[in-house]
Design a protein around this motif. Structure first.
Motif, PDB file in Angstrom:
ATOM      1  N   HIS A   1      60.102  93.406  40.232  1.00  0.00           N
ATOM      2  CA  HIS A   1      58.658  93.278  40.029  1.00  0.00           C
ATOM      3  C   HIS A   1      58.356  93.730  38.607  1.00  0.00           C
ATOM      4  O   HIS A   1      58.421  94.913  38.295  1.00  0.00           O
ATOM      5  N   TYR A   2      58.033  92.773  37.731  1.00  0.00           N
ATOM      6  CA  TYR A   2      57.855  93.058  36.303  1.00  0.00           C
ATOM      7  C   TYR A   2      56.367  93.252  36.008  1.00  0.00           C
ATOM      8  O   TYR A   2      55.540  92.405  36.334  1.00  0.00           O
ATOM      9  N   VAL A   3      56.038  94.384  35.386  1.00  0.00           N
ATOM     10  CA  VAL A   3      54.645  94.718  35.078  1.00  0.00           C
ATOM     11  C   VAL A   3      54.486  94.733  33.562  1.00  0.00           C
ATOM     12  O   VAL A   3      54.873  95.689  32.900  1.00  0.00           O
ATOM     13  N   GLY A   4      53.954  93.636  33.015  1.00  0.00           N
ATOM     14  CA  GLY A   4      53.794  93.579  31.565  1.00  0.00           C
ATOM     15  C   GLY A   4      52.554  92.813  31.154  1.00  0.00           C
ATOM     16  O   GLY A   4      51.935  93.139  30.148  1.00  0.00           O
ATOM     17  N   GLY A   5      52.189  91.801  31.924  1.00  0.00           N
ATOM     18  CA  GLY A   5      51.047  90.979  31.534  1.00  0.00           C
ATOM     19  C   GLY A   5      50.057  90.769  32.650  1.00  0.00           C
ATOM     20  O   GLY A   5      49.353  89.753  32.683  1.00  0.00           O
ATOM     21  N   LEU A   6      49.960  91.725  33.579  1.00  0.00           N
ATOM     22  CA  LEU A   6      49.096  91.529  34.745  1.00  0.00           C
ATOM     23  C   LEU A   6      47.611  91.530  34.387  1.00  0.00           C
ATOM     24  O   LEU A   6      46.794  90.941  35.086  1.00  0.00           O
ATOM     25  N   LEU A   7      47.266  92.200  33.276  1.00  0.00           N
ATOM     26  CA  LEU A   7      45.850  92.256  32.890  1.00  0.00           C
ATOM     27  C   LEU A   7      45.450  91.086  31.997  1.00  0.00           C
ATOM     28  O   LEU A   7      44.275  90.933  31.664  1.00  0.00           O
ATOM     29  N   ASP A   8      46.439  90.278  31.594  1.00  0.00           N
ATOM     30  CA  ASP A   8      46.136  89.174  30.674  1.00  0.00           C
ATOM     31  C   ASP A   8      45.093  88.222  31.253  1.00  0.00           C
ATOM     32  O   ASP A   8      44.312  87.615  30.519  1.00  0.00           O
ATOM     33  N   ALA A   9      45.077  88.070  32.583  1.00  0.00           N
ATOM     34  CA  ALA A   9      44.159  87.116  33.211  1.00  0.00           C
ATOM     35  C   ALA A   9      42.705  87.439  32.891  1.00  0.00           C
ATOM     36  O   ALA A   9      41.851  86.535  32.877  1.00  0.00           O
ATOM     37  N   LEU A  10      42.402  88.710  32.602  1.00  0.00           N
ATOM     38  CA  LEU A  10      41.012  89.094  32.348  1.00  0.00           C
ATOM     39  C   LEU A  10      40.499  88.593  31.012  1.00  0.00           C
ATOM     40  O   LEU A  10      39.290  88.535  30.786  1.00  0.00           O
ATOM     41  N   ILE A  11      41.415  88.290  30.069  1.00  0.00           N
ATOM     42  CA  ILE A  11      40.951  87.820  28.752  1.00  0.00           C
ATOM     43  C   ILE A  11      41.426  86.395  28.473  1.00  0.00           C
ATOM     44  O   ILE A  11      41.455  85.963  27.321  1.00  0.00           O
ATOM     45  N   GLN A  12      41.828  85.697  29.532  1.00  0.00           N
ATOM     46  CA  GLN A  12      42.182  84.287  29.356  1.00  0.00           C
ATOM     47  C   GLN A  12      40.931  83.435  29.542  1.00  0.00           C
ATOM     48  O   GLN A  12      40.121  83.705  30.422  1.00  0.00           O
ATOM     49  N   SER A  13      40.806  82.401  28.700  1.00  0.00           N
ATOM     50  CA  SER A  13      39.648  81.521  28.869  1.00  0.00           C
ATOM     51  C   SER A  13      39.838  80.734  30.170  1.00  0.00           C
ATOM     52  O   SER A  13      40.969  80.517  30.605  1.00  0.00           O
ATOM     53  N   PRO A  14      38.746  80.333  30.793  1.00  0.00           N
ATOM     54  CA  PRO A  14      38.836  79.710  32.135  1.00  0.00           C
ATOM     55  C   PRO A  14      39.783  78.517  32.195  1.00  0.00           C
ATOM     56  O   PRO A  14      40.414  78.278  33.208  1.00  0.00           O
ATOM     57  N   LYS A  15      39.882  77.758  31.093  1.00  0.00           N
ATOM     58  CA  LYS A  15      40.691  76.545  31.142  1.00  0.00           C
ATOM     59  C   LYS A  15      42.093  76.736  30.561  1.00  0.00           C
ATOM     60  O   LYS A  15      42.909  75.839  30.608  1.00  0.00           O
ATOM     61  N   GLU A  16      42.364  77.893  29.978  1.00  0.00           N
ATOM     62  CA  GLU A  16      43.652  78.111  29.300  1.00  0.00           C
ATOM     63  C   GLU A  16      44.347  79.304  29.937  1.00  0.00           C
ATOM     64  O   GLU A  16      44.118  80.438  29.572  1.00  0.00           O
ATOM     65  N   THR A  17      45.185  79.053  30.935  1.00  0.00           N
ATOM     66  CA  THR A  17      45.800  80.163  31.674  1.00  0.00           C
ATOM     67  C   THR A  17      47.141  80.601  31.088  1.00  0.00           C
ATOM     68  O   THR A  17      47.711  81.579  31.534  1.00  0.00           O
TER      69      THR A  17
END
Length: 1145
Positions: A634-650
């Protein structure tokens, strides 16, 4: 009636400027005296540090001899009197008080008597354990069960207290006292060192002790545990009953008589666990030697040397209080870094022995202070690599003693005791020691910097793994490591470690990952399984029960984003090793210089994916070499990235979109520099917008409006939103400041300057349109320029304008300079903001993670509905402090760890008594920072509640002048303190983090009124924390292309509605909103607004007249106010929810 957010009012008392009452008008001396008396009598602001006031006699009193000696000591042994006071205070806090010592001594005497009275048992075979009572299990995994030898219990030969308690170096809160229980010679045999016989006897001895002591009312709890996490060496934990249970934990360690086993049989090169016995196989007939069992041998030796080590330490530390203080400080240092617990931890005992070694080599003297001992040990650890050059306490030159090289072959870290046979660091892995070294280097740099808060950062700041390392990975379940041992052919290690497959695999796994991560990695650390406890009636925990193996990766930003692992040329002999290491990922590639090489290419298009290349490396190597599938990692490195991704660019966190906007700005600045026919040439072009410093939460994208959503204003070449369509996309112009060259032709009157600037704005628009074909729209204050789908707001600046706005002319014609709101605002926008944007743009080039951290921090603050209280710039500077002053950490290399540190900084910083100094470009010297702190304390009551100082703004804290209020800051501190442990627990959960957005959702229960908005008119609806599954079309064409009309700028109905609410009802309530797609406006009534006021015809807005005590008074008409809010927001407001139980009139 709803108060401000929790704790806000208390905090407010401390942060609001202290107001002096005006003295009554009087020309006489009485009036002056009275006003002076009243000023002096004002109570000090609560919680604010006040200078001590001394009388003249006290101030100039001669120092006593004792004070002079203390000053001399402070000068020579500490680098400041403040540090000395802090160290003394800490030691007072962690030392054991005398009263508790007396109670513990009484308990120890009782334990001693009870242990010596335990009855003996008849002799039986080791495999016959039927004599054990039913309620007690043997605290050892007996695998294989069959073993030779007999056992009987006889009372111990002696019971001795060993360890830090007697030395006076044990520290609170957990007081542990170790007691060595020496087993009599009669129950041991010479060959008990073989095949775990000694450890079986030791465990049976402990089980019998446990059975009898468990029935004694003297003990509140009797439980088993492992000595330092070693599965072959259980110990017995005894605690007093009732209220004293937390007073002390006594640990009983059975041990053989000193020198019972011959040390020469326990050398690291010797074997004492036979393969035929352990594996159940007959020995191979080829005469191959048995594999050595260095760890097994060490564990037997450790039990034989408990008393000799105690004697050595008591001789060295003796009455040297400075050395004891130093050991206590080092233990606190290790504990804050989580380095001292579990199997292979760098324990307090190791540190004590290291102090003894440095005393023996005269690098430490017994007269040194605790602080000097701390410095000396940290300096030694920072500069000495015990994985390469071991050290020894043994002074003997006997040639029969083993050489250090023999120990280096068997152990990663070498530190020999005074006998020359025992490696004290046998269980310490290379990774743990390198982590200790890394921490020591950071600590020495911190101490050498002589920072005012050095003590706080060094000894009082915890460094949990999730906050210290950029990425973390959990391997779960641990039983997978058993298969890894088979794949890695680690049978000899398993035989040596008594079947502990976690410890056996650990060294190989860390070496494998260090090699694979290469230049991306600065440091790899691993967790140590916690030392478990269990009841007498339970079986001992298995290896897989120790939870999870967690690895922490500290990354190098410069090597992190490379997608290529370059191998040797195809015809080199190393090429086959490279292919074997990388497996199917390795392929031959031809490069531009013509060479054909082995190479590995990782799939990563965006910066967010490049940051996570270590994830691909780790999962590939673990699956290939250790048979650990990616489902167990279980790799924990980018789990918060979703909060600053634009809605159309995941797949991207927006760095690429920001870079496109910055490139477009660079192009525009070149066009402005090259404009012809402008009356004055452009001398400088500076960005002044979050996009241009990479900190805009959701970066802008090139805009191409769909004209069906707008009415076209042909005469102005612009668009107007249609009321029958959903609100169009939000377009925010990016501010650019354009400085013109100096000229004597500029007028010296403020109004005339404004008119000349307006003329320049118009001319700028004309020339950009004529010379470059850009769509422009000019106003008196700015020119909006549409370029490549981005809109820039160009503002012409005249450098002397703020100065002219300050000029005040007296009736006599005298000119004086005084700051005015207009001059301060202009200076902030035209001078401070461009300088800050430039400095933070430079910081982003140095630290690529800065953008992600700043955007996550602002996203969180706004999601808590507190965005209006904090300027963009103030939050950017708080985040910049994490990179410029990361102590005791290193600068973050991932948004995740930076955000956790942001929450920690906000929740723990003493905003009341300290300014946050952000030393951009390292312009402030240590002396200047000291002066700033002194000036801050002197002027504290005139400064805002949150003070952020930069080299360009050393006194006024311009970015926090307008907010936050004390209550808002206190609410942010409370929310950060609550969010941090929740988020850290989620990220450290090996089963997965669950819903990572939990800490971003605002608490709505504290608001008095909720105004719910219609998503149709929220232009940034898709940016919400919980992004809607479906939303309205916002009138943008998907394919970018040329557009000839200026889009609608800054049109955000919720923000316009909020501005109206604040203007009309700001005296009655506070309004909170999340500008990124929030569907709710939270309202808090101001407590003062519900105080009945005398009836005045001029003060009837939002109030109604009622009678109280025969007098007409005004109180808020809540029902009418709520109705007004719904009317004001007609079409936008869906519902106004009043929570009546939260307020009363």
């Amino acid at each position: 009636m709803g108060p401000a957010p929790a704790g806000g009012q208390d905090r407010g008392a401390a942060g609001e400027p202290e107001e002096m009452e005006p003295a009554p008008e009087s020309t006489g001396k009485e009036g002056k005296k009275e006003s002076k008396k009243r000023t002096l009598a004002e109570p000090p602001v609560e919680g604010l540090l006040q200078p001590v006031k001394l009388s003249r006699a006290e101030l100039y009193k001669e120092p006593t001899n004792e004070e002079l000696n203390r000053l001399r000591e402070t000068e020579s042994l500490f680098h400041s009197s403040l540090l000395r006071l802090q160290v003394e205070e800490l030691l007072k806090e962690v030392r054991l008080p005398e009263k508790k010592k007396e109670r513990i001594d009484t308990f120890l005497r009782e334990v001693n008597q009870r242990v010596l009275k335990v009855p003996s048992t008849p002799k039986t075979k080791l495999t016959d354990q039927t004599w054990l009572p039913a309620g007690v299990r043997v605290p050892l995994h007996q695998v294989p069960y069959t073993v030779k030898g007999c056992f009987r219990f006889l009372p111990p030969a002696q019971v001795t207290v060993v360890g830090s308690y007697l030395l006076g170096t044990c520290i609170r809160p957990d007081i542990n006292v170790d007691m060595a229980v020496t087993m009599p010679r009669e129950i041991l045999q010479d060959k008990d060192g073989l095949n775990q016989r000694y450890f079986r006897k030791r465990a049976l001895y402990l089980a019998h002790l446990a059975h009898h002591l468990g029935q004694d009312p003297l003990f509140g709890s009797v439980r088993f545990s492992y000595t330092n996490g070693c599965h072959l060496k259980p110990s017995l934990l005894l605690r007093p009953p009732g209220k004293d249970e937390r007073l002390v934990t006594v640990r009983l360690h059975p041990c053989p008589p000193p020198d019972f086993f011959r040390a020469c049989r326990l050398l690291p090169s010797k074997n004492n666990v036979r393969s035929a016995w352990y594996r159940g196989q007959s020995p191979p007939g080829d005469g191959s030697p048995e594999p050595p069992t260095p760890h097994y041998n060490t564990w037997v030796l450790q039990d034989m040397t408990l008393e000799s080590h105690m004697q050595l330490l008591s001789t060295v530390l003796g009455s040297a209080f400075g050395l004891k203080d130093g050991v206590a400080l080092l233990k606190v240092w290790l504990r804050q870094r989580e380095l001292d617990k579990g199997l292979g931890g760098f324990s307090g005992f190791l540190v004590s022995m290291l102090v003894a070694f440095l005393v023996s080599t005269r690098k430490i003297h017994s007269t040194m202070s605790g602080y000097q001992v701390l410095r000396s040990v940290l300096q030694f650890l920072a500069t000495t690599d015990l994985t390469v050059n071991g050290i020894s306490l043994c002074l003997s030159s006997d040639p029969s003693l083993p050489a250090l090289a023999d120990f280096h072959q068997a152990f990663p870290v070498v530190f020999l005791d005074s006998s020359g046979f025992l490696n004290l660091c046998a269980d310490v892995t290379a990774s743990t020691y390198h982590q200790v070294q890394h921490e020591a280097r950071l600590s020495m740099a911190l101490l050498d910097s002589r920072a005012d808060d050095g003590f706080q950062l060094l000894l009082m700041t915890p460094k949990p793994m999730i906050r210290a390392f950029d990425h973390v990975l959990h391997i779960h379940p641990l039983s997978r490591l058993q298969a890894a041992c088979h794949r890695l052919k680690l049978w000899p290690e398993l035989q040596d470690l008594g079947g502990d497959y976690v410890s056996a695999a650990l060294g190989s796994l860390t070496t494998l990952l260090e090699q694979g991560l290469g230049s991306r990695l600065h440091l790899l650390a691993h967790s140590r399984p916690p030392v478990s406890e269990w009841d007498l009636s339970q079986d001992p925990p298995k290896h897989r029960d120790s939870g999870t193996l967690t690895l922490g990766l500290l990354l190098r930003p410069e090597g992190l984003t490379s997608v290529l692992e370059l191998g040797p040329e195809a015809n080199q002999p190393e090429a086959s090793d490279f292919r074997q290491f990388w497996g199917s990922r390795s392929e031959l590639r031809r490069f531009q210089d013509g060479t054909i090489r082995e190479a590995v290419v990782w799939e990563a298009g965006s910066m967010a994916q490049k940051r996570l290349i270590p994830h691909q490396v780790v999962t590939h190597l673990l699956a290939l070499h250790a048979n650990i599938p990616d489902t167990c990692v279980h790799y924990v490195g980018g789990l918060l990235d979703a909060l600053i991704q634009s809605p159309k660019e995941t797949s991207s966190t927006g760095e690429e979109a920001l870079a496109v906007a910055v490139r477009c700005y660079d192009d525009l600045s070149r066009l402005l520099w090259g404009l012809e026919d402008l009356p004055l040439t452009v001398s400088a072009v500076q960005g002044a917008h979050p996009v241009l410093r990479y900190t805009e939460v959701f970066p802008p994208t090139p805009v191409r409006p769909a004209y069906s959503f707008y009415e076209q204003l042909r005469e102005r070449a612009s668009l107007l939103p249609r009321p029958d369509k959903p609100c169009p996309a939000y377009v925010e112009p990016m501010t650019v400041v354009c400085h013109l060259e100096g000229s004597g032709q500029w007028p010296q009157d403020a109004e005339a300057i404004r008119r000349v600037r307006a003329a320049f704005q118009l001319r700028l628009a004309e020339l950009l349109t004529q010379q470059h074909g850009l769509q422009c729209h000019a106003t008196a204050t700015h020119t909006d320029v549409l370029k490549d789908g981005f809109v820039f707001r160009v503002r012409v600046a005249y450098q002397r304008e703020p100065q002219i706005l300050r000029e005040m002319r007296s009736p006599e014609g005298m000119i004086s300079l005084r700051d005015t709101p207009a001059s301060l605002r202009l200076e902030r926008e035209m001078r401070h903001l461009p300088l800050l944007t430039s400095a933070l743009h430079g910081l982003q080039q140095q630290h690529p993670a800065f953008s992600g951290v700043a955007r996550l921090a602002k996203r969180w603050v706004r999601a808590q509905l507190l965005g209006a209280g904090f300027t963009d710039e103030s939050l950017d500077l708080v985040v910049a402090a994490l990179f410029l002053h990361p102590e005791p950490f290193t600068p973050p290399s991932s948004p995740q760890v930076g955000f956790l540190r942001f929450l920690f900084l906000v929740s723990t910083f003493d905003w009341k008594n300290n300014p946050l100094i952000v030393n951009l470009n390292n312009e402030l010297t240590v002396e200047e920072q000291g002066e700033i702190r002194s000036g801050f304390l002197a002027a504290r009551t005139q400064l805002p509640v949150m003070v952020i100082i930069t080299p360009q703004d050393r006194k006024n804290s311009v970015w926090t002048q307008d907010g936050p209020t004390p209550q808002i800051l206190q609410q942010l501190v409370v929310l950060a303190a609550e969010a941090l442990p929740v988020l850290e627990k989620q990220l450290m959960d090996p089963q997965g983090p669950g819903d990572i957005r939990t800490v971003f959702r605002p608490p709505l229960d504290l608001y008095d009124v909720l105004i719910r908005l219609s998503p149709r008119h929220i232009p940034r609806h898709r940016q919400a924390v919980d992004s809607p599954a479906a939303s309205f079309c916002r009138g943008l064409l998907s394919e970018p292309g040329p557009t000839s009309l200026m889009p609608v700028l800054g049109y955000d109905p919720p923000q316009l509605y909020l501005a109206q609410l604040r203007e009309a009802f700001g005296d009655l309530a506070l309004f909170f909103y999340d500008q990124h797609g929030g569907e709710v406006i939270g309202v808090l009534w101001k407590p003062s607004s519900f105080q009945p006021q005398p009836f005045k015809a001029s003060n009837v807005k939002g109030r109604m007249v009622t009678s109280q005590g025969g007098e007409l008074v005004m109180v808020p008409n809540v029902e009418a106010i709520l109705e007004d809010w719904a009317i004001l927001g007609e079409g936008l407001v869906q519902a106004v929810e009043a929570r009546s139980e939260r307020w009363t009139v």
